[in-house]
Design a protein around this motif. Structure first.
Motif, PDB file in Angstrom:
ATOM      1  N   PHE A 190     -32.517  18.423  31.199  1.00  0.00           N
ATOM      2  CA  PHE A 190     -33.752  18.739  30.298  1.00  0.00           C
ATOM      3  C   PHE A 190     -34.322  20.015  30.654  1.00  0.00           C
ATOM      4  CE2 PHE A 190     -38.266  18.199  30.156  1.00  0.00           C
ATOM      5  CZ  PHE A 190     -38.214  17.958  28.785  1.00  0.00           C
ATOM      6  N   PHE A 191     -34.559  20.362  31.925  1.00  0.00           N
ATOM      7  CA  PHE A 191     -35.131  21.693  32.632  1.00  0.00           C
ATOM      8  C   PHE A 191     -34.422  22.680  32.134  1.00  0.00           C
ATOM      9  CE2 PHE A 191     -36.976  18.931  36.220  1.00  0.00           C
ATOM     10  CZ  PHE A 191     -37.968  18.778  35.506  1.00  0.00           C
ATOM     11  N   PHE A 192     -32.780  22.707  32.143  1.00  0.00           N
ATOM     12  CA  PHE A 192     -32.049  23.812  31.757  1.00  0.00           C
ATOM     13  C   PHE A 192     -32.078  23.982  30.301  1.00  0.00           C
ATOM     14  CE2 PHE A 192     -27.996  24.958  29.962  1.00  0.00           C
ATOM     15  CZ  PHE A 192     -27.686  26.246  30.489  1.00  0.00           C
ATOM     16  N   ASN A 193     -32.096  22.927  29.598  1.00  0.00           N
ATOM     17  CA  ASN A 193     -32.483  23.171  27.979  1.00  0.00           C
ATOM     18  C   ASN A 193     -33.641  24.038  27.787  1.00  0.00           C
ATOM     19  OD1 ASN A 193     -29.795  21.978  27.463  1.00  0.00           O
ATOM     20  ND2 ASN A 193     -30.835  20.189  27.146  1.00  0.00           N
ATOM     21  N   GLN A 194     -34.573  23.398  28.314  1.00  0.00           N
ATOM     22  CA  GLN A 194     -35.979  24.378  28.245  1.00  0.00           C
ATOM     23  C   GLN A 194     -35.948  25.709  28.621  1.00  0.00           C
ATOM     24  OE1 GLN A 194     -38.968  21.763  29.958  1.00  0.00           O
ATOM     25  NE2 GLN A 194     -39.843  21.438  27.978  1.00  0.00           N
ATOM     26  N   LEU A 210     -38.527  27.777  34.749  1.00  0.00           N
ATOM     27  CA  LEU A 210     -37.821  26.545  34.392  1.00  0.00           C
ATOM     28  C   LEU A 210     -36.277  26.554  35.226  1.00  0.00           C
ATOM     29  CD1 LEU A 210     -38.657  26.292  30.629  1.00  0.00           C
ATOM     30  CD2 LEU A 210     -39.403  24.818  32.358  1.00  0.00           C
ATOM     31  N   LEU A 211     -35.695  27.410  35.174  1.00  0.00           N
ATOM     32  CA  LEU A 211     -34.518  27.732  35.964  1.00  0.00           C
ATOM     33  C   LEU A 211     -34.812  27.372  37.388  1.00  0.00           C
ATOM     34  CD1 LEU A 211     -32.667  30.794  34.662  1.00  0.00           C
ATOM     35  CD2 LEU A 211     -31.893  28.413  34.559  1.00  0.00           C
ATOM     36  N   GLN A 212     -35.905  27.675  38.057  1.00  0.00           N
ATOM     37  CA  GLN A 212     -36.174  27.251  39.403  1.00  0.00           C
ATOM     38  C   GLN A 212     -36.349  25.701  39.515  1.00  0.00           C
ATOM     39  OE1 GLN A 212     -35.416  29.870  41.556  1.00  0.00           O
ATOM     40  NE2 GLN A 212     -35.261  30.739  39.695  1.00  0.00           N
ATOM     41  N   LEU A 213     -36.871  25.129  38.649  1.00  0.00           N
ATOM     42  CA  LEU A 213     -37.042  23.796  38.466  1.00  0.00           C
ATOM     43  C   LEU A 213     -35.426  22.968  38.477  1.00  0.00           C
ATOM     44  CD1 LEU A 213     -40.089  22.997  36.289  1.00  0.00           C
ATOM     45  CD2 LEU A 213     -39.712  22.587  38.720  1.00  0.00           C
ATOM     46  N   THR A 214     -34.756  23.612  37.546  1.00  0.00           N
ATOM     47  CA  THR A 214     -33.310  23.163  37.339  1.00  0.00           C
ATOM     48  C   THR A 214     -32.414  23.223  38.522  1.00  0.00           C
ATOM     49  OG1 THR A 214     -33.318  24.010  35.098  1.00  0.00           O
ATOM     50  CG2 THR A 214     -31.234  23.472  35.887  1.00  0.00           C
ATOM     51  N   PHE A 215     -32.513  24.239  39.551  1.00  0.00           N
ATOM     52  CA  PHE A 215     -31.955  24.445  40.625  1.00  0.00           C
ATOM     53  C   PHE A 215     -32.269  23.560  41.687  1.00  0.00           C
ATOM     54  CE2 PHE A 215     -30.862  29.168  39.687  1.00  0.00           C
ATOM     55  CZ  PHE A 215     -29.498  28.881  40.028  1.00  0.00           C
ATOM     56  N   ALA A 216     -33.827  23.154  41.751  1.00  0.00           N
ATOM     57  CA  ALA A 216     -34.196  22.211  42.646  1.00  0.00           C
ATOM     58  C   ALA A 216     -33.851  20.759  42.550  1.00  0.00           C
ATOM     59  CB  ALA A 216     -35.840  22.283  42.482  1.00  0.00           C
ATOM     60  N   ASN A 217     -33.878  20.438  41.065  1.00  0.00           N
ATOM     61  CA  ASN A 217     -33.452  19.166  40.876  1.00  0.00           C
ATOM     62  C   ASN A 217     -31.943  18.841  40.891  1.00  0.00           C
ATOM     63  OD1 ASN A 217     -32.802  17.112  38.361  1.00  0.00           O
ATOM     64  ND2 ASN A 217     -34.810  16.465  39.003  1.00  0.00           N
ATOM     65  N   ILE A 227     -26.196  22.436  38.426  1.00  0.00           N
ATOM     66  CA  ILE A 227     -25.872  23.985  39.233  1.00  0.00           C
ATOM     67  C   ILE A 227     -25.330  25.070  38.630  1.00  0.00           C
ATOM     68  CG2 ILE A 227     -25.244  24.686  41.504  1.00  0.00           C
ATOM     69  CD1 ILE A 227     -25.924  21.897  42.669  1.00  0.00           C
ATOM     70  N   ILE A 228     -24.155  24.737  37.774  1.00  0.00           N
ATOM     71  CA  ILE A 228     -23.257  25.371  37.146  1.00  0.00           C
ATOM     72  C   ILE A 228     -24.074  26.023  36.020  1.00  0.00           C
ATOM     73  CG2 ILE A 228     -21.087  25.585  35.676  1.00  0.00           C
ATOM     74  CD1 ILE A 228     -19.960  23.369  37.394  1.00  0.00           C
ATOM     75  N   ARG A 229     -24.576  25.400  35.280  1.00  0.00           N
ATOM     76  CA  ARG A 229     -25.257  25.866  33.979  1.00  0.00           C
ATOM     77  C   ARG A 229     -26.664  26.518  34.416  1.00  0.00           C
ATOM     78  NH1 ARG A 229     -24.457  24.692  28.958  1.00  0.00           N
ATOM     79  NH2 ARG A 229     -25.172  26.720  28.808  1.00  0.00           N
ATOM     80  N   ALA A 230     -27.267  26.117  35.502  1.00  0.00           N
ATOM     81  CA  ALA A 230     -28.185  27.028  36.032  1.00  0.00           C
ATOM     82  C   ALA A 230     -27.822  28.576  36.602  1.00  0.00           C
ATOM     83  CB  ALA A 230     -29.058  26.175  37.101  1.00  0.00           C
TER      84      ALA A 230
END
Length: 603
Positions: A190-194, A210-217, A227-230
């Motif tokens: 979800f974070f990645f899509n945003q 938002l990418l930092q949130l993606t990486f963290a989660n 992780i790949i998409r981020a």
């Protein structure tokens, strides 16, 4: 015999209990395998497939239609994650058919969403959205928050891939309403899509956050896909910001992990970004190699798309019930669009009606304003004509009587001579009245279209002093003016002359004998001011307040001079027409000051 029957009943009951226990054990085993299948679906799809196949075998052995439909769905989902879209579609369609026949609503809903995933991966975004929305309607009734989160997120992603950013944002916001700690491990998607939405809209700062949130989660919950998409999107973001080395670092990491996952979609996306990063650094050999890899996977995706479009024709007959459902959805969608058009039409009609009402109100107000102006003007005209008819009759009758008596020799030449000054005064007043009436009428007919030029006010005052010398001499009044020869106005000289003449005549009229009238000229910041100051009788405050707006009033001068009030009314109209202001100060018994303020429009 009875004993034998009892023993048989006991053995039968024992067999049933054993069978139920075995059945419960199978269901528990299948549930465990399904849970493992779901947890590995995105990051280890091959292992997820193996668990799904094992669960499907147990379901077939147990001859449970619901479990068979459920496990077929998971087999299809695993093939989708691996990139085997045709096999995925076949298994999911089989699960859908079985669930529709048996009324397994939750499984049927999930199958519709999974078909949407297959279409989305094959590049058929609009078709995917249609299936996603079909699932969404069912999940709203079932109130499955996890699926409501997932399906809104998927619709948002599909619109994002189609570059429909407003629609994408709408569904991603809807997905956010179903965020739940129970499936926090999926929040990275979800974070990645945003983040991708913000990146595509050019909001790079928000995308980075938002990418930092993606990486963290994704890191916390070991989501390899996240992780790949981020990393892939971070590489594109760094490229946009000119950080070429950092971009290459993220792109390499994304590509390496995608190769390890063996998921075609991820390799396809990561190889494209890595090729671009090599190209940015002029490493053209490496860029070319990765571009070839990207093309190979792109060809694979295109072929799958083409096969899907052809092969789906064979499914239409076998899945008639599903197509009926789709037809209903299409009809509902068309009805919704028609309702939307009707609503839009009503809104447009209401807007037009509101505009028409506003126009009518403005027109009515304008007509009312014009009516009031006309009524005021008519009343003004009526008073003018009343004054004119009265003031004209008296001097004309007097002059006519004198002439008639002289012609009939009722009076001699010697007797008429004492009457001549009175006749002269009445004739002069008559001419002054006619001049003012003609000037007012001319202004009304021409709309007060004044012609402005630059001229010396000093010269006009000199001519007025000569022109009014008889009046000044009669009352022994001295006219002084403090006005420099280079005091220029940019206005209509003819109107200014009439304006000042009326004000000076008015000052003479109400001045005492042996007094003085002063014309003072001064220059302000953005104005030029002309003051006419007398030492006459002055006015009460009540008279002063309504001097220019109270209508036409008549007051005799200090020597009995007659008046009609038209002069000041004319002055007020002319000053307003010239874009200036007129004001008066007065103290009873001490005199008055009339102040005309012109805008400084010097050339």
């Amino acid at each position: 015999m009875k004993l034998t029957n009892h023993i048989l009943w006991i053995m039968l009951l024992f067999g049933v209990l054993i069978s139920n226990a075995q059945s419960a054990s199978v269901e528990e085993k299948i549930s465990e395998l399904i849970a493992n299948c779901d947890s590995l679906l995105y990051d280890k799809p091959q292992q997820s497939l193996e668990f799904a196949l094992e669960a499907n075998k147990l379901a077939n052995d147990a001859k449970s239609d619901s479990l068979i439909a459920l496990t077929l769905n998971r087999i299809g989902s695993a093939h989708w994650s691996l990139g085997n879209q045709m096999i995925a579609l076949e298994k999911i369609q089989a699960s859908l058919q079985m669930s529709e026949q048996n009324g397994f609503e939750s499984i049927m809903a999930k199958n519709l969403g999974n078909i949407g995933n297959v279409y989305a991966s094959s590049g058929l975004g609009l078709d995917a959205i249609g299936y996603y929305k079909s699932e969404l309607e069912i999940q709203k009734k079932l109130k499955d928050n996890f699926r409501l989160f997932a399906i809104n997120n998927n619709i948002g992603k599909a619109f994002l891939d189609l570059s429909y950013y407003d629609s994408s944002r709408h569904y991603l916001i809807a997905a956010s309403k179903y965020l739940n700690p129970q499936f926090v491990h999926l929040h990275s998607i979800f974070f990645f899509n945003q983040a991708e939405l913000s990146f595509k809209e050019g909001n790079l700062e928000k995308a980075d956050s938002l990418l930092q949130l993606t990486f963290a989660n994704a890191t916390k919950y070991e989501s390899k896909r996240g992780i790949i998409r981020a990393n892939q999107l971070q590489a594109e973001l760094d490229r946009r910001l000119g950080k070429k080395e950092k971009a290459l670092e993220h792109a390499k990491k994304a590509f390496s992990m995608a190769k390890e996952s063996n998921v075609k979609e991820l390799i396809f996306i990561a190889s494209r970004t890595l090729s671009r990063c090599y190209g940015d650094l002029n490493q053209f050999k490496e860029a070319y190699e990765k571009e070839l890899l990207h093309e190979r996977y792109m060809d694979s995706v295109q072929n799958i798309t083409m096969i899907n479009e052809l092969e789906l024709l064979s499914y239409y007959q076998r899945l008639f019930q599903m197509r009926v459902l789709e037809s209903k959805n299409t009809i509902n969608k068309q009805l919704a669009e028609q309702r939307q058009l009707i609503i839009q039409g009503l809104v447009v009609a209401l807007v037009i009606a509101a505009v028409l009402i506003a126009i009518i109100v403005l027109v009515v107000r304008e007509l009312g304003s014009r009516k009031r102006k006309l009524e005021k003007l008519n009343a003004f005209k009526a008073k003018i004509f009343a004054i004119v008819s009265h003031d004209l009759k008296s001097p004309i009758q007097s002059v006519s009587s004198v002439i008639e008596m002289f012609n009939e020799k009722l009076i001699s030449k010697e007797e008429i001579e004492p009457l001549l000054p009175e006749v002269k005064e009445k004739t002069s007043n008559l001419m002054n009245l006619l001049n003012n009436v003609f000037l007012w009428a001319e202004g009304q007919m021409e709309g007060e279209n004044f012609i402005k030029v630059q001229f010396s006010l000093h010269k006009i005052l000199e001519r007025l002093e000569e022109e009014l010398s008889d009046r000044l001499d009669e009352k022994q009044i001295k006219l002084d003016f403090e006005c420099a020869k280079d005091f220029y106005l940019n206005s209509d000289p003819g109107i200014v002359r009439i304006l000042l003449r009326n004000l000076i005549v008015n000052a003479i009229k109400f001045s005492h004998n042996n007094s003085s009238v002063l014309v003072n000229c001064a220059k302000g910041k953005k104005t030029k001011v002309v003051e006419i100051i007398d030492e006459g009788v002055g006015m009460k405050d009540t008279v002063l307040e309504s001097l220019f707006t109270g209508g036409l009033t008549t007051t005799d001068g200090t020597a009995g001079e007659k008046g009609n009030g038209l002069g000041l009314a004319l002055c007020y109209d002319f000053v307003k027409g010239l874009g200036g202001e007129i004001e008066a100060e007065s103290e009873l018994g001490k005199g008055s000051v009339f102040r005309v303020i012109f805008k400084d429009e010097s050339i």
